[in-house]
Design an enzyme around this catalytic site. Structure first.
Site, PDB file in Angstrom:
ATOM      1  N   CYS A   1       0.770  -1.252   0.000  1.00  9.17           N
ATOM      2  CA  CYS A   1       0.000   0.000   0.000  1.00  9.17           C
ATOM      3  C   CYS A   1       0.801   1.302   0.000  1.00  9.17           C
ATOM      4  O   CYS A   1       0.662   2.129  -0.905  1.00  9.17           O
ATOM      5  CB  CYS A   1      -0.886   0.045   1.233  1.00  9.17           C
ATOM      6  SG  CYS A   1      -1.853  -1.430   1.549  1.00  9.17           S
TER       7      CYS A   1
ATOM      8  N   HIS B   1      -2.545   7.215   4.461  1.00  9.16           N
ATOM      9  CA  HIS B   1      -1.363   6.349   4.556  1.00  9.16           C
ATOM     10  C   HIS B   1      -0.075   6.979   4.020  1.00  9.16           C
ATOM     11  O   HIS B   1       0.867   6.276   3.657  1.00  9.16           O
ATOM     12  CB  HIS B   1      -1.618   5.003   3.833  1.00  9.16           C
ATOM     13  CG  HIS B   1      -0.862   3.857   4.451  1.00  9.16           C
ATOM     14  ND1 HIS B   1      -0.642   2.659   3.821  1.00  9.16           N
ATOM     15  CD2 HIS B   1      -0.255   3.764   5.666  1.00  9.16           C
ATOM     16  CE1 HIS B   1       0.051   1.861   4.597  1.00  9.16           C
ATOM     17  NE2 HIS B   1       0.295   2.498   5.732  1.00  9.16           N
TER      18      HIS B   1
HETATM   19 CA    CA Z   1      -2.894  -2.361  -0.644  1.00  3.59          CA
END
Ligand code: CA
Length: 467
Positions: A70, A128
């Site tokens: 990610c 994130h």
């Molecule tokens: Ca991911």
């Protein structure tokens, strides 16, 4: 006289609308398997609205991301640059007190770039890219934010039991915070995916008279696997509970895409809106996702980790029904948008992607990229423990080297990376090995400890969760 005036008025109005910069909606899913959308062949999961993007635009059958998990993948996407160039080689931990855990301030984000052309910008969903106050969306080019800061979140509102980051006492608890609207924690009542879709539709409703950019980062179908009855009921044909829940989560995203497209049409801005759809990395293959024939999964550099569902549409300019089967990468999105919106302004940092529009209009028939590169940073801080993965895509060939594999594959002949051509085509193998080494000299080691070093980080930062 009156007639001339109206003719001029109509003329000016039409010039203006012809020159209007396109709206941009970048829809990112999380851990979606290559084969888990209808446009890549799924017959098990229903994605009619997502498939519509490929039908009305371009299906990138060899669309890659720059990293197989990610955080780094998002850092590459959001900057248009290989993320190891600026040290974003690991998945960030949730550390709201740490200004170095996230996207360095030296980087220009896609939103920063679009602000140069007066776009209204909105980040929705998973961030994130840093939880410290200096790294949050409103500090990185976004006018508005709705979502959460860490690498995942629980999906049901009743599980959002922590008021804010000061109540988080461990990495996993960050999945339980209340959502943020800009800088405010809010009470939200809807299933998370539905709330993210609703907010995107609302933003379009409020901003349809000027160019806008929505970065809609769904955390679906990333774990925890949680879906509502409404979506689960569509999958009576799937018995396995894990797969069924995952499919239902994808359906929630698909409904959101449908709502967004309806709103664009209602506002009369559908034709001049660019919509991208992709996943941040491949499927996990834990009984949930399906990468089809691709070898590998989230976390590694086989195709299953880095080749993702990828499509875009721009009805005003790009013919629909295209399948683009040459390698492209998520980094191309930034380069494309920059060329469309501010070609005369020099970008802050060197971009590593390519403007794909001439290729999609048939004005350039070459491959957009001669080489694509990946480095996988499994390493710990101790250099002796370093296990580095490397991969290069060159034409039909893929060079890949890691702890278990040292190979050259021909992906056009065999998508599943089984037959090692290293000996047979030694000259290509050698030249790509050298090419990778040369490229890797332009990279930095990761500048922060990642998710797998949670315990180590806690030892080094005993006050991580004290306020
Ligand atoms: Ca991911």
């Amino acid at each position: 006289m009156k007639k001339i005036f109206f003719t001029l008025l109509i003329f000016c109005f039409s010039c203006n609308s012809n020159n209007q910069l396109p709206n941009v909606i970048l829809i990112l899913t999380d851990d979606l398997g290559y084969n888990d959308v209808g446009f890549n062949g799924s017959t098990e999961i229903f994605t009619p609205n997502i498939d519509g993007i490929a039908d009305n635009g371009v299906l990138f059958s060899e669309g890659y991301v720059s990293y197989p998990v990610c955080g780094p993948s998002r850092a590459g996407l959001m900057t248009g640059r290989y993320q190891d160039t600026f040290g974003f080689g690991k998945n960030p931990l949730f550390t709201p007190k740490d200004p170095n855990m996230g996207l360095p301030l030296t980087e220009q984000t896609m939103a920063d770039m679009l602000k140069l052309s007066n776009y209204r910008t909105f980040a929705v969903g998973k961030w994130h890219l840093g939880a410290h106050e200096s790294l949050r969306p409103l500090k990185r080019g976004f006018d508005e934010f709705f979502g959460f800061l860490t690498g995942g979140h629980r999906y049901f509102p009743e599980e959002w039991t922590l008021a804010d980051e000061t109540e988080v006492k461990s990495q996993n608890q960050a999945y339980r915070t209340k959502l943020l609207r800009n800088d405010e924690r809010i009470e939200e009542k809807e299933y998370l995916t539905d709330a993210l879709s609703r907010e995107s539709v609302d933003f379009i409703d409020r901003n349809s008279d000027k160019p806008f950019f929505i970065y809609l980062a769904y955390n679906a179908p990333h774990g925890p696997l949680q879906a509502t009855k409404e979506y689960l009921d569509r999958y009576d044909h799937i018995e396995d509970k894990t797969r069924k829940t995952y499919a239902a989560m994808v359906s929630a995203v698909d409904d959101g895409v449908g709502d967004i497209i309806s709103k664009l049409k209602e506002k009369g801005i559908y034709d001049n809106t660019i919509i991208y759809f992709l996943s941040d990395n491949g499927g996990r293959l834990r009984g949930d996702s399906d990468n089809g024939e691709l070898r590998g999964k989230k976390g590694n550099l086989f195709e299953g980790g880095i080749r993702v569902p990828f499509a875009m549409q721009w009805p005003k300019e790009i013919n629909g029904g295209q399948i683009f089967d040459r390698p492209i990468i998520s980094l191309d999105i930034f380069a494309t948008l920059k060329e469309l919106t501010s070609p005369e302004i020099k970008s802050k940092n060197e971009l590593h992607g390519v403007n794909l529009i001439p290729y999609l209009k048939g004005e350039n028939n070459n491959d957009p990229h001669e080489f694509l590169f990946w480095r996988n940073n499994f390493m710990q801080n101790d250099p002796k423990l370093r296990i580095e993965g490397s991969a290069v895509r060159y034409g039909d060939f893929k060079f890949i080297k890691n702890k278990e594999t040292d190979a050259l594959y021909n992906l056009k002949k065999e998508i599943s990376e089984q037959t090692n051509l290293k000996s047979e085509k030694n000259n290509i193998y050698d030249s790509l090995n050298i090419k990778f080494k040369k490229w890797s000299k332009t990279l930095m080691d990761p500048i922060f400890l990642g998710l797998i070093a949670n315990d180590e980080y806690n030892k080094l930062n005993p006050d991580r969760f004290t306020y």
